[in-house]
Design a protein around this motif. Structure first.
Motif, PDB file in Angstrom:
ATOM      1  N   GLY B 137       0.932  -0.902   0.116  1.00  0.00           N
ATOM      2  CA  GLY B 137      -0.032  -0.036  -0.016  1.00  0.00           C
ATOM      3  C   GLY B 137       1.014   1.254  -0.019  1.00  0.00           C
ATOM      4  O   GLY B 137       1.839   1.036  -0.194  1.00  0.00           O
ATOM      5  N   ALA B 138       0.764   2.629  -0.341  1.00  0.00           N
ATOM      6  CA  ALA B 138       0.804   3.359   0.435  1.00  0.00           C
ATOM      7  C   ALA B 138       0.899   4.314   1.713  1.00  0.00           C
ATOM      8  O   ALA B 138       1.347   5.317   1.996  1.00  0.00           O
ATOM      9  N   ASP B 139       0.001   3.815   2.859  1.00  0.00           N
ATOM     10  CA  ASP B 139      -0.089   4.582   3.637  1.00  0.00           C
ATOM     11  C   ASP B 139       1.268   4.887   4.692  1.00  0.00           C
ATOM     12  O   ASP B 139       1.212   5.916   5.352  1.00  0.00           O
ATOM     13  N   LEU B 142       3.310   7.559   2.831  1.00  0.00           N
ATOM     14  CA  LEU B 142       2.410   8.947   3.072  1.00  0.00           C
ATOM     15  C   LEU B 142       3.116   9.243   4.314  1.00  0.00           C
ATOM     16  O   LEU B 142       3.063  10.652   4.982  1.00  0.00           O
TER      17      LEU B 142
END
Lengths: 166, 152
Positions: B137-139, B142
């Motif tokens: 994912g990208a969490d 970020l």
């Protein structure tokens, strides 16, 4: 963890007071979400304690109609028909096109002029994007992703019913 | 695997048949390196397809994303075109896996699914090794970028 938790901005179906909260992040053009739609429908019929929320996670670069389909659902929501449009979009996933949205709006007997105006409304774009961003922050890595009581469900969505019953 | 505080080893790799990318040319920007095993994994759960959608969030933090695998540049070109990707995929192809090895993420003939976030001086500020079959994912990326922005 689901970030933010369910709020009044969310679209809720099933049992509003249900003890089990399930949130789906979905894309109306994703074939796996289309399959999961049937799983969710069966689950909501089988269990009476589910509070179900749908949030948008359109993979717009992969799916040409994903964003517009999300906007169609939000435009329908302004006429209190979010879930009817949500269901209609999944049932007609194979026929997604620019012409489909007003066609479905007609079938749902929406005020067509209002519907088409709302589909162009940037506020609705922002709402869809806010859903998407919340998905990223919640650790959504593809569609569909489900959260059960705030926790990401990492199993196969076809086993969702069993996971919830457990 | 390289750790936080390590200087990111410099490299020059092909991003396409007619484009080379040198890491040190990107000084002044935060850089996300996403090592992954291979092009052509299933669409909806695909990590690169996800990052394609999250580029605008990365850009808010002055960050560029580079994908890296041992696939060749022609393979990357076809994959990027098919998936409509708006970021570079680098070919760690010859000698195979050389850059992945430098970062300590080469195993069983492919790059592992590993993420590095470097600051604008090329120092690693965050890294994550994902189980190979799991899309990270990208969490995490970020959050790392947000932390860097706050402390900068």
């Amino acid at each position: 963890m689901l970030t933010p938790p369910i709020t009044s901005r969310d679209h809720v179906t099933g049992n509003q007071q249900g003890s089990t909260e399930i949130v789906e992040y979905g894309d109306f053009q994703c074939p796996y979400c289309g399959e999961a739609f049937g799983v969710v429908r069966d689950m909501l019929q089988a269990l009476s304690n589910i509070k179900f929320v749908f949030r948008h996670f359109p993979l717009a670069e992969s799916h040409e109609y994903a964003m517009d389909a999300a906007l169609a659902a939000e435009a329908a929501a302004r006429q209190q028909q979010f879930w009817q449009m949500h269901d209609a979009l999944y049932l007609h996933q194979q026929q997604l096109s620019d012409a489909l949205f007003p066609e479905l709006a007609k079938q749902l007997q929406l005020n067509l002029e209002q519907f088409q105006e709302d589909m162009q409304d940037n506020l609705l774009v922002s709402k869809v994007e806010a859903d998407f961003e919340s998905g990223i922050r919640s650790g959504v890595n593809g569609t569909p992703t489900f959260f059960i009581n705030g926790k990401r469900f990492n199993g196969d969505y076809r086993n969702l019913l069993a996971a919830v019953r457990h | 695997m390289l750790q936080i505080g390590d200087k990111a080893p410099d490299f020059t790799l092909a991003a396409s048949p007619d484009k080379m990318v040198t890491l040190s040319d990107l000084r002044g920007k935060n850089v996300i390196l996403a090592f992954y095993p291979a092009d052509w994994s299933p669409v909806c759960s695909d990590q690169m397809a996800l990052y394609n959608e999250t580029l605008r969030f990365f850009e808010r933090h002055n960050a560029v994303l580079l994908g890296i695998s041992v696939d060749g540049k022609w393979c990357h070109k076809a994959f990027a075109k098919d998936r409509n990707l708006h970021f570079d995929l680098l070919a760690d192809f010859e000698p195979k896996g050389a850059v992945s090895r430098q970062y300590g993420v080469y195993k069983d003939g492919v790059s592992q699914r590993a993420l590095f976030v470097m600051d604008d001086q090329g120092v690693i500020q965050w890294s994550y090794l994902s189980p190979i079959g799991e899309n990270p994912g990208a969490d995490g990326i970020l959050q790392a970028l947000e932390t860097m922005t706050k402390t900068a």
